[in-house]
Motif scaffolding. Sequence first.
Motif, PDB file in Angstrom:
ATOM      1  N   TYR A 211      38.458  21.212  13.010  1.00 30.15           N
ATOM      2  CA  TYR A 211      37.852  22.441  13.580  1.00 30.15           C
ATOM      3  C   TYR A 211      38.028  22.637  14.899  1.00 30.15           C
ATOM      4  O   TYR A 211      37.601  21.865  15.754  1.00 30.15           O
ATOM      5  N   ILE A 212      38.796  23.910  15.157  1.00 28.25           N
ATOM      6  CA  ILE A 212      39.162  24.136  16.581  1.00 28.25           C
ATOM      7  C   ILE A 212      37.806  25.238  16.981  1.00 28.25           C
ATOM      8  O   ILE A 212      37.777  26.035  16.457  1.00 28.25           O
ATOM      9  N   HIS A 213      37.425  24.512  18.285  1.00 31.08           N
ATOM     10  CA  HIS A 213      36.171  25.456  18.864  1.00 31.08           C
ATOM     11  C   HIS A 213      36.571  26.017  20.030  1.00 31.08           C
ATOM     12  O   HIS A 213      37.308  25.430  20.931  1.00 31.08           O
ATOM     13  N   LYS A 214      35.767  27.367  20.337  1.00 32.82           N
ATOM     14  CA  LYS A 214      35.908  27.747  21.826  1.00 32.82           C
ATOM     15  C   LYS A 214      34.665  27.231  22.431  1.00 32.82           C
ATOM     16  O   LYS A 214      33.914  26.373  21.973  1.00 32.82           O
ATOM     17  N   LEU A 219      33.818  28.659  15.931  1.00 37.15           N
ATOM     18  CA  LEU A 219      34.924  28.178  15.137  1.00 37.15           C
ATOM     19  C   LEU A 219      35.906  29.284  15.178  1.00 37.15           C
ATOM     20  O   LEU A 219      35.964  30.510  14.778  1.00 37.15           O
ATOM     21  N   ILE A 220      37.176  28.891  15.636  1.00 41.61           N
ATOM     22  CA  ILE A 220      38.361  29.973  15.756  1.00 41.61           C
ATOM     23  C   ILE A 220      39.443  29.359  14.932  1.00 41.61           C
ATOM     24  O   ILE A 220      40.068  30.122  14.484  1.00 41.61           O
ATOM     25  N   TYR A 221      39.200  28.106  14.294  1.00 34.23           N
ATOM     26  CA  TYR A 221      40.446  27.861  13.109  1.00 34.23           C
ATOM     27  C   TYR A 221      39.914  26.645  12.636  1.00 34.23           C
ATOM     28  O   TYR A 221      39.588  25.646  13.189  1.00 34.23           O
ATOM     29  N   ILE A 222      40.226  26.561  11.273  1.00 33.69           N
ATOM     30  CA  ILE A 222      39.972  25.302  10.521  1.00 33.69           C
ATOM     31  C   ILE A 222      41.381  25.028   9.680  1.00 33.69           C
ATOM     32  O   ILE A 222      41.938  26.123   9.323  1.00 33.69           O
ATOM     33  N   GLY A 223      41.804  23.805   9.706  1.00 34.24           N
ATOM     34  CA  GLY A 223      42.816  23.214   9.091  1.00 34.24           C
ATOM     35  C   GLY A 223      42.704  22.059   8.274  1.00 34.24           C
ATOM     36  O   GLY A 223      41.729  21.431   8.709  1.00 34.24           O
ATOM     37  N   GLU A 270      37.283  26.385   1.217  1.00 33.57           N
ATOM     38  CA  GLU A 270      35.909  27.113   1.001  1.00 33.57           C
ATOM     39  C   GLU A 270      35.308  27.450   2.459  1.00 33.57           C
ATOM     40  O   GLU A 270      34.619  28.389   2.662  1.00 33.57           O
ATOM     41  N   GLU A 271      35.355  26.393   3.419  1.00 31.06           N
ATOM     42  CA  GLU A 271      34.981  26.503   4.864  1.00 31.06           C
ATOM     43  C   GLU A 271      35.631  27.728   5.609  1.00 31.06           C
ATOM     44  O   GLU A 271      34.863  28.310   6.540  1.00 31.06           O
ATOM     45  N   ILE A 272      36.769  28.054   5.266  1.00 33.22           N
ATOM     46  CA  ILE A 272      37.331  29.070   5.881  1.00 33.22           C
ATOM     47  C   ILE A 272      36.764  30.429   5.504  1.00 33.22           C
ATOM     48  O   ILE A 272      36.263  31.629   6.195  1.00 33.22           O
TER      49      ILE A 272
END
Length: 463
Positions: A211-214, A219-223, A270-272
Amino acid sequence: MQTNRNVKKNLYAILDIETTGGQYNEEGITEIAIYKFDGHEIVDQFISLVNPEKTIQPFVVKLTGINNAMLNSAPKFYEIAKRIIEITEDCIIVAHNAQFDYRILRTEFSRLGYDFQRKNLCTVELSKKLIPDQPSYSLGKLVRALGIPMADRHRATGDAMATVKLFKMLLAKDLEKEIVKSFVKTEIEKGLAPKLLDIVSKLPSTTGIYYIHKENGDLIYIGKSRNIKKRVNQHFTGTTSKSKKIQLEVFDVTYEETGSELIALLKEAEEIKINKPKYNRSLKKSIFPWSLYSEKDRNGYIALRIQKTDARKKELASFSSPIEAQSALFKITDRYELCQKINGLEIVKNHCFPFELNQCKGACIQKESPEEYNIRVESFFENNEYQKQNMIVIDRGRNIQERSAILIEDGVFKGYAFFDLNYQVNNIEILKNIIIPMKNNRDSKNIILNYLRKKKVFKILSF
């Protein structure tokens, strides 16, 4: 290239305190256990009996088994106070009924003239939110219902370790990532701004979700990846427009190990949808744009045809590319002795080529009746998917001792769980309690079916 060894991780001090009992704010500590937890494993611990310099209430002696004689030679609180400060520094305190344990600690420190302050989380409150409708939220009854093994009940070590296992489960159930978001916010309050290299160095080379956070924790990206460290490093060294935007905005990366690639795929999808990170736009499109449908041809034969996915129609299977779809249809046609011409895999005027090799029974030239041919197509329908099936897909876990389970009940995908002990997965009621629920939808169904077609799992249990 040097890395910063003092890399910041999400740290929690998960603790339990036993006391003498007595009047409010007059209790003394008799035992304390603290496990420093980075969201994935225990990285430090402190366990000690404590001489409270006062008498233990008789009912507490009976409950905990700790008596006054046991504590005569134990250290007094002032002797362990420095160690408690050190192990909880930069941590969020986590406890079952945290208000009590945190108050007791603050009271003891205030007696020494020290203002002890830490952010805290309560696993009772988190459990009520993330595991609703439990008959009891007392630690003993709750962990029993969740199949979490527990030793030394009402002793600090046993209760604190059970709380660690409960908290780990709660982190997994927190699909909206409120717990980790709040931690990232705590870090920015301290003015920490880790470099990209520092962020990558704290990540594991294992399968899971990242999970990429600012800066504000959003969250700005989930992979998902089979190697989280490698994948995030690709984001940070990439030259695409999206990579450059992520590099400019990233403040921190949190992660969740899954062990199972199937769970990582399901969680990512799902989380996206739940969190809608702005740089995950590609997943707004269908993950499986090609599907397999059935239709009767003009001669009454049931044909299996690959077409673009149509949400209004019920598909037999879905695929991420036309090549993958065609490959699957060839295998189905071969396995069930169907006709390549009828299934659109061969465009010919007369019979199909497999007929010459006695691999087709002649439906292509109406040598075989539609009734006989369609029996084999119906057999494919019955064996094709988990419709109305009750099954548990067992796959690898996050470590050697652990396994993962995906529950499908009456053909409906319920969610996943991790387990250490066989009784947790063999007792369906306990399994239902520890399951992290997920939505049963077109994407989740196709992810599971696609995965089971391509990959080997440890075991599939039917019940």
